[in-house]
Design a protein around this motif. Structure first.
Motif, mmCIF file in Angstrom:
data_model
loop_
_atom_site.group_PDB
_atom_site.id
_atom_site.type_symbol
_atom_site.label_atom_id
_atom_site.label_comp_id
_atom_site.label_asym_id
_atom_site.label_seq_id
_atom_site.Cartn_x
_atom_site.Cartn_y
_atom_site.Cartn_z
ATOM 1 N N TRP A 181 9.422 13.689 6.320
ATOM 2 C CA TRP A 181 8.123 13.383 5.752
ATOM 3 C C TRP A 181 8.289 12.700 4.401
ATOM 4 C CZ3 TRP A 181 8.201 15.953 1.189
ATOM 5 C CH2 TRP A 181 8.929 17.139 1.121
ATOM 6 N N LEU A 182 7.235 12.021 4.005
ATOM 7 C CA LEU A 182 7.138 11.388 2.696
ATOM 8 C C LEU A 182 5.769 11.749 2.138
ATOM 9 C CD1 LEU A 182 8.191 9.341 0.503
ATOM 10 C CD2 LEU A 182 6.931 7.606 1.775
ATOM 11 N N GLU A 183 5.753 12.528 1.067
ATOM 12 C CA GLU A 183 4.494 12.824 0.373
ATOM 13 C C GLU A 183 4.241 11.664 -0.566
ATOM 14 O OE1 GLU A 183 5.202 16.548 -1.586
ATOM 15 O OE2 GLU A 183 4.340 17.674 0.069
ATOM 16 N N THR A 184 3.152 10.972 -0.351
ATOM 17 C CA THR A 184 2.876 9.773 -1.129
ATOM 18 C C THR A 184 1.380 9.608 -1.385
ATOM 19 O OG1 THR A 184 3.152 7.375 -1.190
ATOM 20 C CG2 THR A 184 2.877 8.356 0.981
ATOM 21 N N PRO A 185 1.019 9.091 -2.547
ATOM 22 C CA PRO A 185 -0.398 8.806 -2.807
ATOM 23 C C PRO A 185 -0.872 7.513 -2.142
ATOM 24 C CG PRO A 185 0.914 8.391 -4.771
ATOM 25 C CD PRO A 185 1.838 8.971 -3.744
ATOM 26 N N LEU A 186 -0.013 6.841 -1.392
ATOM 27 C CA LEU A 186 -0.384 5.598 -0.717
ATOM 28 C C LEU A 186 -1.293 5.831 0.485
ATOM 29 C CD1 LEU A 186 3.077 3.762 -0.723
ATOM 30 C CD2 LEU A 186 1.162 3.435 -2.305
ATOM 31 N N VAL A 187 -1.317 7.056 1.022
ATOM 32 C CA VAL A 187 -2.112 7.331 2.220
ATOM 33 C C VAL A 187 -3.158 8.400 1.939
ATOM 34 C CG1 VAL A 187 -0.252 6.660 3.777
ATOM 35 C CG2 VAL A 187 -0.456 9.039 3.088
ATOM 36 N N ASP A 188 -4.261 8.339 2.708
ATOM 37 C CA ASP A 188 -5.330 9.329 2.581
ATOM 38 C C ASP A 188 -5.276 10.388 3.668
ATOM 39 O OD1 ASP A 188 -6.339 8.000 0.369
ATOM 40 O OD2 ASP A 188 -7.578 6.688 1.615
ATOM 41 N N THR A 189 -4.687 10.048 4.824
ATOM 42 C CA THR A 189 -4.546 10.987 5.931
ATOM 43 C C THR A 189 -3.114 10.964 6.440
ATOM 44 O OG1 THR A 189 -5.198 9.310 7.528
ATOM 45 C CG2 THR A 189 -6.942 10.740 6.699
ATOM 46 N N GLU A 190 -2.721 12.034 7.089
ATOM 47 C CA GLU A 190 -1.349 12.148 7.596
ATOM 48 C C GLU A 190 -1.185 11.344 8.877
ATOM 49 O OE1 GLU A 190 1.147 15.803 9.435
ATOM 50 O OE2 GLU A 190 0.322 16.138 7.440
ATOM 51 N N PHE A 191 -0.124 10.546 8.963
ATOM 52 C CA PHE A 191 0.204 9.794 10.166
ATOM 53 C C PHE A 191 1.662 9.370 10.100
ATOM 54 C CE2 PHE A 191 -1.132 6.628 7.140
ATOM 55 C CZ PHE A 191 -0.312 5.535 7.361
ATOM 56 N N THR A 192 2.163 8.831 11.194
ATOM 57 C CA THR A 192 3.555 8.381 11.256
ATOM 58 C C THR A 192 3.645 6.934 10.832
ATOM 59 O OG1 THR A 192 4.016 9.911 13.054
ATOM 60 C CG2 THR A 192 5.573 8.118 12.740
ATOM 61 N N GLY A 193 4.595 6.648 9.954
ATOM 62 C CA GLY A 193 4.814 5.288 9.477
ATOM 63 C C GLY A 193 6.300 4.988 9.422
ATOM 64 N N ARG A 194 6.622 3.770 9.056
ATOM 65 C CA ARG A 194 8.013 3.345 8.963
ATOM 66 C C ARG A 194 8.365 3.161 7.498
ATOM 67 N NH1 ARG A 194 10.568 -2.051 9.634
ATOM 68 N NH2 ARG A 194 8.437 -2.802 9.769
ATOM 69 N N VAL A 195 9.540 3.671 7.116
ATOM 70 C CA VAL A 195 10.019 3.564 5.744
ATOM 71 C C VAL A 195 11.316 2.765 5.768
ATOM 72 C CG1 VAL A 195 10.884 4.859 3.771
ATOM 73 C CG2 VAL A 195 8.947 5.729 5.073
ATOM 74 N N VAL A 196 11.422 1.786 4.871
ATOM 75 C CA VAL A 196 12.607 0.936 4.779
ATOM 76 C C VAL A 196 13.156 1.019 3.358
ATOM 77 C CG1 VAL A 196 13.473 -1.430 4.964
ATOM 78 C CG2 VAL A 196 11.701 -0.628 6.529
ATOM 79 N N VAL A 197 14.475 1.109 3.257
ATOM 80 C CA VAL A 197 15.151 1.051 1.957
ATOM 81 C C VAL A 197 15.571 -0.408 1.760
ATOM 82 C CG1 VAL A 197 17.049 1.926 0.551
ATOM 83 C CG2 VAL A 197 16.013 3.391 2.302
ATOM 84 N N PRO A 198 14.910 -1.156 0.848
ATOM 85 C CA PRO A 198 15.223 -2.579 0.698
ATOM 86 C C PRO A 198 16.678 -2.837 0.300
ATOM 87 C CG PRO A 198 13.234 -2.015 -0.528
ATOM 88 C CD PRO A 198 13.825 -0.753 -0.024
ATOM 89 N N ARG A 199 17.250 -1.967 -0.482
ATOM 90 C CA ARG A 199 18.611 -2.158 -0.975
ATOM 91 C C ARG A 199 19.639 -2.158 0.153
ATOM 92 N NH1 ARG A 199 21.000 2.513 -4.610
ATOM 93 N NH2 ARG A 199 20.330 3.479 -2.700
ATOM 94 N N THR A 200 19.447 -1.287 1.176
ATOM 95 C CA THR A 200 20.437 -1.158 2.246
ATOM 96 C C THR A 200 19.941 -1.628 3.606
ATOM 97 O OG1 THR A 200 19.735 1.085 2.777
ATOM 98 C CG2 THR A 200 21.480 0.840 1.111
#
Length: 138
Positions: free
Chosen positions: A75-94
């Motif tokens: 999981w990623l706790e983030t203020p970018l979303v208002d409701t819980e859902f599945t998303g994709r996370v990318v590390v730009p460096r790697t």
């Protein structure tokens, strides 16, 4: 050989008395008839989940650190979303990426995020550093 055969006959004969004692204790032949009458009354129905609940499409950037290591899951706790859902996370460096659950966190969108221990392992990230992440809603 004769003693072995006699001992086996005694053991086999004793099994019937144990079975009849168990029948008396556990209800005997009446138990299966009662078990057939049991009918499941509640049926589990999962709640419908929206495919994507984000109000934005594309990528947003956040800085993340290690979240609560005792909370399991990716999981990623983030203020970018208002409701819980599945998303994709990318590390730009790697270029490492993973699908994880995005969980709403209080604060402004420019605030930082917290990443689970399992998600950090999946993205091959060090636990003691802040990392830049791109978060995709779909």
């Amino acid at each position: 050989m004769r003693y072995t055969l006699i001992a086996m006959c005694v053991l086999v004969a004793g099994c019937d008395s144990v079975r009849s004692a168990n029948d008396r204790v556990f209800g005997g032949d009446d138990a299966p008839a009662e078990a057939e009458e049991i009918v499941a009354e509640e049926v589990f129905e999962p709640e419908p989940v929206a495919a994507t609940a984000a109000s934005w499409v594309g990528a947003k950037t956040t800085i993340a650190s290690l979240g609560d290591p005792s909370t399991l899951g990716r999981w990623l706790e983030t203020p970018l979303v208002d409701t819980e859902f599945t998303g994709r996370v990318v590390v730009p460096r790697t270029g490492a990426q993973a699908y994880i659950t995005l969980v709403p966190a209080p604060g402004p969108e420019s605030g930082g995020s917290r990443l689970s221990l399992d998600a950090m392992r999946a993205l091959l990230l060090p636990f003691d550093e802040l990392v830049e992440l791109e978060v995709y809603s779909n």
